[in-house]
Design an enzyme around this catalytic site. Structure first.
Site, PDB file in Angstrom:
ATOM      1  N   HIS A  39     -13.319 -38.204 -18.288  1.00  0.00           N
ATOM      2  CA  HIS A  39     -13.691 -39.194 -19.302  1.00  0.00           C
ATOM      3  C   HIS A  39     -12.903 -40.480 -19.105  1.00  0.00           C
ATOM      4  CE1 HIS A  39      -9.947 -37.441 -20.784  1.00  0.00           C
ATOM      5  NE2 HIS A  39      -9.740 -38.615 -21.353  1.00  0.00           N
ATOM      6  N   HIS A 121      -9.265 -46.076 -16.775  1.00  0.00           N
ATOM      7  CA  HIS A 121      -9.143 -45.162 -15.633  1.00  0.00           C
ATOM      8  C   HIS A 121      -9.707 -43.798 -15.999  1.00  0.00           C
ATOM      9  CE1 HIS A 121      -5.661 -44.159 -18.127  1.00  0.00           C
ATOM     10  NE2 HIS A 121      -5.733 -42.959 -17.581  1.00  0.00           N
TER      11      HIS A 121
HETATM   12  P1  ATP Z   1      -2.433 -32.577 -21.540  1.00  0.00           P
HETATM   13  O1  ATP Z   1      -1.669 -33.591 -22.348  1.00  0.00           O
HETATM   14  O2  ATP Z   1      -2.384 -31.209 -22.108  1.00  0.00           O
HETATM   15  O3  ATP Z   1      -2.104 -32.631 -20.098  1.00  0.00           O
HETATM   16  P2  ATP Z   1      -4.678 -34.354 -21.881  1.00  0.00           P
HETATM   17  O4  ATP Z   1      -3.722 -35.458 -21.555  1.00  0.00           O
HETATM   18  O5  ATP Z   1      -5.985 -34.300 -21.195  1.00  0.00           O
HETATM   19  O6  ATP Z   1      -3.983 -32.962 -21.619  1.00  0.00           O
HETATM   20  P3  ATP Z   1      -4.345 -35.354 -24.492  1.00  0.00           P
HETATM   21  O7  ATP Z   1      -2.877 -35.513 -24.252  1.00  0.00           O
HETATM   22  O8  ATP Z   1      -4.777 -34.858 -25.822  1.00  0.00           O
HETATM   23  O9  ATP Z   1      -4.961 -34.369 -23.425  1.00  0.00           O
HETATM   24  O10 ATP Z   1      -5.012 -36.753 -24.181  1.00  0.00           O
HETATM   25  C1  ATP Z   1      -6.345 -37.069 -24.471  1.00  0.00           C
HETATM   26  C2  ATP Z   1      -6.651 -38.398 -23.803  1.00  0.00           C
HETATM   27  O11 ATP Z   1      -5.822 -39.421 -24.336  1.00  0.00           O
HETATM   28  C3  ATP Z   1      -6.386 -38.419 -22.294  1.00  0.00           C
HETATM   29  O12 ATP Z   1      -7.280 -39.322 -21.688  1.00  0.00           O
HETATM   30  C4  ATP Z   1      -4.996 -38.955 -22.191  1.00  0.00           C
HETATM   31  O13 ATP Z   1      -4.772 -39.603 -20.959  1.00  0.00           O
HETATM   32  C5  ATP Z   1      -4.974 -39.961 -23.338  1.00  0.00           C
HETATM   33  N1  ATP Z   1      -3.628 -40.084 -23.879  1.00  0.00           N
HETATM   34  C6  ATP Z   1      -2.812 -39.079 -24.231  1.00  0.00           C
HETATM   35  N2  ATP Z   1      -1.655 -39.528 -24.727  1.00  0.00           N
HETATM   36  C7  ATP Z   1      -1.729 -40.877 -24.666  1.00  0.00           C
HETATM   37  C8  ATP Z   1      -0.841 -41.934 -25.028  1.00  0.00           C
HETATM   38  N3  ATP Z   1       0.359 -41.707 -25.548  1.00  0.00           N
HETATM   39  N4  ATP Z   1      -1.268 -43.193 -24.821  1.00  0.00           N
HETATM   40  C9  ATP Z   1      -2.463 -43.448 -24.310  1.00  0.00           C
HETATM   41  N5  ATP Z   1      -3.349 -42.502 -23.954  1.00  0.00           N
HETATM   42  C10 ATP Z   1      -2.987 -41.236 -24.124  1.00  0.00           C
END
Ligand code: ATP
Ligand code: MG
Length: 170
Positions: A39, A121
């Protein structure tokens, strides 16, 4: 609950992105994002109360965004979490406007977390062992979009899973 707003790729593009993820995984290691999780995050909201989540669902369901086409033409990485991604080399004015519109409304509703910099990205790998994408083949993909989604992120023991809570108009 943990929420974010994102674009989901059309099926055919999802498959192409999955091929790139396979390629990158073979060279860089780490954890390959499953195809169904690929995504483009427009806004990461983090933990949101139930009542606020319901308001966000209604807002997104009533939202109409300008359709657009995002051109992906490059590889990139984020060093600290070891992320390897594909995205665009130049800023995309339409996506920037969309992200800016979203945060304008989100902040008006008291949500914080607008990033200082928006780098559109698609994450392909996490905790990659190598981040060297210099010899990787050129990327030239087009991502047509017309709807965004409010998505819940949760864990089920084997990494993050996503569930769409609301889809915008169109
Ligand atoms: P995991 O953290 O378990 O590796 P994930 O990153 O796919 O899995 P989330 O952390 O819930 O799951 O993130 C959901 C989306 O939001 C992803 O696209 C992630 O890159 C983005 N994201 C997560 N944390 C942040 C942040 N602090 N700032 C910006 N984008 C974020
Ligand atoms: Mg994460």
């Amino acid at each position: 609950m943990r929420l974010f707003i994102a674009l989901n790729p059309p099926d055919e593009l999802r498959a192409r992105l999955g091929e790139l993820a396979d390629f990158a995984h073979a060279r860089c290691g780490g954890r390959r994002m499953p195809d169904e999780s690929l995504h483009l995050t427009l806004a990461f909201l983090g933990e949101v109360e139930e009542a606020q989540a319901l308001e966000l669902v209604e807002w997104v369901q009533g939202l109409a965004i300008a359709p657009g086409k995002w051109r992906l033409d490059g590889w990139g990485c984020f060093k600290r979490p070891g992320i390897v991604w594909v995205g665009s080399q130049a800023p995309d004015p339409a996506l920037e406007a969309l992200q800016s519109m979203l945060w304008h409304t989100l902040e008006a509703h008291g949500l914080a977390g607008r990033p200082t910099r928006f780098i559109p990205h698609v994450t392909l790998l996490r905790r990659a062992v190598s981040l060297d994408t210099r010899s990787f083949p050129e990327v030239d993909l087009s991502w047509p979009y017309r709807q965004l989604e409010l998505i819940q992120s949760f864990t089920d023991g084997c990494g993050a899973r996503y569930r769409t809570l609301a889809v915008s108009q169109g």
